[in-house]
Design an enzyme around this catalytic site. Structure first.
Site, PDB file in Angstrom:
ATOM      1  N   ASN A   1      27.183  21.269  21.143  1.00 22.16           N
ATOM      2  CA  ASN A   1      26.870  21.823  19.823  1.00 22.16           C
ATOM      3  C   ASN A   1      25.843  22.929  19.997  1.00 22.16           C
ATOM      4  O   ASN A   1      24.640  22.681  20.104  1.00 22.16           O
ATOM      5  CB  ASN A   1      26.345  20.727  18.905  1.00 22.16           C
ATOM      6  N   GLU A   2      26.329  24.144  20.065  1.00 19.82           N
ATOM      7  CA  GLU A   2      25.494  25.304  20.344  1.00 19.82           C
ATOM      8  C   GLU A   2      24.713  25.726  19.099  1.00 19.82           C
ATOM      9  O   GLU A   2      24.972  25.257  17.985  1.00 19.82           O
ATOM     10  CB  GLU A   2      26.366  26.464  20.837  1.00 19.82           C
TER      11      GLU A   2
END
Length: 637
Positions: free
Chosen positions: A158-159
């Site tokens: 999850n950037e």
């Protein structure tokens, strides 16, 4: 250490002395939950992570299974993420990782294992992701989710920009994440641009979340995660909104937390000599004054009134700290003969000393402490270098082809055109032309790559001025996998180091204390040295041996930690640079540069100049550059 100051820390954070101890604690918590669910007649649902962080956790779980009867018959697992596209059999696949590091060694039913599929057709990904989340829910939800953390603050993949309510999905990897993964794929160009990851919303359904981080390289992002504001630009900060999160750290990864770095801002402090030194150095940088110009008011206005009350006035503290810093500076790293060494970091005698410099890779010696290396030789010490690993994976295939061409041509020259060995070299060239990214090199290629690194190391030693016999190539077995992923440290690795120490019986040892090396080689090499020294501690010669730790291309010691500072002149810094240039395979574009775009010689010079500049700003003498060392206190990592 298990303290939370809510003025700074927004997550419950527990600190352990070492990553191994922290990993064991996490594994035992998981084991307790597994056993509890077994007693209740229920399944235990675990969310698992990959990467270097959980390896020791899995190793301890395997030990508990084999030695203490921990069964996984009731465990259902869901992995966080997987690169896309990628084959399950690829060296970098998380499917392969999980089987190698855990599943192959425990009694978990195969049908209970769930990992995102990195090889399904793209049009099927959305359906797969929805079904993945549904399967977690149908299993009763995650009892525990293990997490590591990336430099961008990503959890799973999850950037930055990921939403709190995001579910399992295909995501585009951040550029920083791809750079960090480049070494695993033998080049950034081979790193997949996308990955399938559990969403933050999926992760947050877990009843318990454990975030783990080891090493100095994670210290900055941990501070932002634990103490910073909640923001989409650092997805890990969302953890502050979950009711049951535990952040598990070692002493290196917690270094930037307020209670560790500036504990006087949190509460009362035991003001020993090191604490006084650290506080004054910190205050000097905050108010931008030399140490000797700090005032009572400066101390009082920046949370240090307790220090002034106990050891003031400011002038007394300033003089003490200034003298402590001044005593670290010496131009004689091996000790200066015929002088009073009471206030010097190294002993005057014996002189000359027999010195062993341990270099994890074939260039760490000259990159990290090249100026000191040169000075030790110039001042007449018997200097030996122990190259702990071959460094063979860090050589480009093109270099092998170039050397193979040279060997073929030179062989034909020696034999007046007769073709005696060129077929073997042609075979090597053809092998490399057909090699796939990340594929393991055949033994002949690995040997040539190791010889290239060895030749460069010898060239550096000759340039510095030590004989070939003083260059020792240990080729520690843990490293010789042909992959970025290495084997665990073993008896043979420790013996490599122990036997050399026993043979040379040095009075002075230098070792790489830089644990931020992103591939872990430095940590393993240092552990082997410490374990070997621990086994030799009762030897008579050990009473006369001191161990100094240097840091490498990744970072430097903090000023308050430094116990020996070796100033370098402009000419000495240039000599160091030329010594680094002998490592031609690592010049211009090394295979594993890490996240720093500068070449190794540039990093080293910038770091050495920055250390000298910091000393200057504190009011100490001004030098071109400084190399720094910390004396080993005898503790194991």
């Amino acid at each position: 250490m298990d303290i939370v100051d809510r003025n700074f820390e927004h997550l419950h954070t527990t600190i352990y002395p070492t990553a191994d101890q922290a990993s064991q604690a996490v594994a035992h918590e998981l084991a307790s939950i597994i056993r509890q669910r077994q007693a209740e007649g229920r399944n235990c649902v675990l969310g698992l992570a990959t990467g270097s962080t959980p390896k020791s956790v899995y190793a301890e779980l395997i030990r508990l299974h084999r030695e203490e009867g921990l069964s996984f018959y009731n465990v259902i697992t869901f992995n966080l993420d997987e690169y896309y596209p990628i084959s399950w059999s690829a060296l970098q696949s998380y499917v392969r990782f999980m089987w190698e590091y855990l599943f192959d060694h425990i009694d978990i039913p195969k049908e209970n294992i769930n990992i995102p599929n990195g090889s399904i057709p793209k049009e099927e990904i959305d359906t797969f992701c929805k079904n993945y989340d549904a399967k977690i829910d149908s299993a009763g939800g995650l009892d525990v989710q293990l997490l590591g953390i990336g430099r961008t603050g990503h959890i799973g993949f999850n950037e930055p920009g990921s939403r709190l309510d995001s579910t399992t999905r295909l995501i585009t990897l951040d550029h920083v994440t791809r750079i960090d993964a480049a070494s695993d794929f033998f080049g950034e160009e081979h790193v997949p641009r996308t990955a399938i990851t559990m969403g933050i919303g999926t992760i947050f359904k877990a009843k318990r979340i454990i975030l783990m981080a080891w090493g100095e390289g994670k210290a900055q992002i941990i501070k932002k995660t634990v103490e910073g504001k909640i923001t989409e630009s650092i997805p890990a900060t969302f953890l502050q909104t979950h009711p049951n999160v535990g952040v598990i750290l070692d002493t290196a990864s917690c270094a930037e937390l307020t209670r560790i770095k500036t504990p006087w801002l949190v509460g009362s402090v035991y003001w020993d000599e090191h604490a006084r030194k650290r506080a004054s150095v910190w205050l000097s940088s905050v108010v931008e004054k030399p140490i000797l110009k700090l005032t009572d008011r400066d101390y009082n206005e920046h949370g240090l009134s307790e220090l002034v009350a106990q050891y003031g006035p400011a002038y007394n503290i300033n003089i003490e700290v200034f003298n402590l810093l001044q005593k670290t500076i010496t131009g004689w790293p091996g000790g200066k003969p015929n002088t009073d060494d009471t206030n010097r970091p190294e002993r005057a005698y014996p002189f000359p000393k027999r010195v062993v410099i341990f270099s994890p890779h074939p260039d760490d010696d000259i990159i990290s402490m090249g100026g000191t290396f040169i000075r030790l030789v110039d001042q007449g010490h018997d200097v030996h270098v122990a190259y702990q690993t071959s460094g063979n994976i860090a050589v480009y295939d093109e270099d092998v082809i170039r050397f193979a061409d040279f060997a073929t041509d030179y062989n034909q020259f020696l034999h007046e055109g007769e073709d005696t060995t060129s077929a073997a070299f042609r075979n090597i060239v053809e092998t490399l032309k057909n090699k796939k990214p990340g594929e393991i090199d055949p033994p002949a290629v690995m040997k040539i790559k190791g010889l290239i690194r060895r030749g460069e190391a010898k060239a550096t030693c000759r340039y510095v001025g030590i004989p070939d016999a003083n260059a020792h190539f240990l080729d520690m077995p843990f490293y010789e996998t042909g992959l970025v992923k290495k084997n665990p440290i073993g008896r043979a690795d420790i013996d490599c180091v122990k036997n050399l120490l026993q043979e040379l019986r040095p009075q002075q040892v230098f070792a790489a204390g830089d644990l931020s090396d992103p591939h872990g080689t430095h940590r393993v090499c240092l552990k082997a040295i410490f374990l070997a020294l621990d086994e030799l501690k009762h030897e008579d010669w050990m009473r006369d041996c001191r161990v100094w730790l240097y840091r490498g291309a990744w970072q430097e010691w903090d000023i308050d930690q430094i116990e020996m500072a070796i100033p370098l002149s402009p000419d000495e810094l240039m000599r160091k640079r030329r010594g680094i240039f002998k490592h031609q395979s690592q010049k211009d574009a090394p295979m594993f540069p890490g996240a720093d775009p500068r070449e190794f010689w540039q990093r080293a010079e910038d770091r050495n100049r920055a250390t000298a500049n910091t000393y200057n700003n504190l009011g100490l003498p001004e030098y071109e550059a400084i190399e720094a060392f910390v004396k080993w206190d005898g503790r194991l990592i």
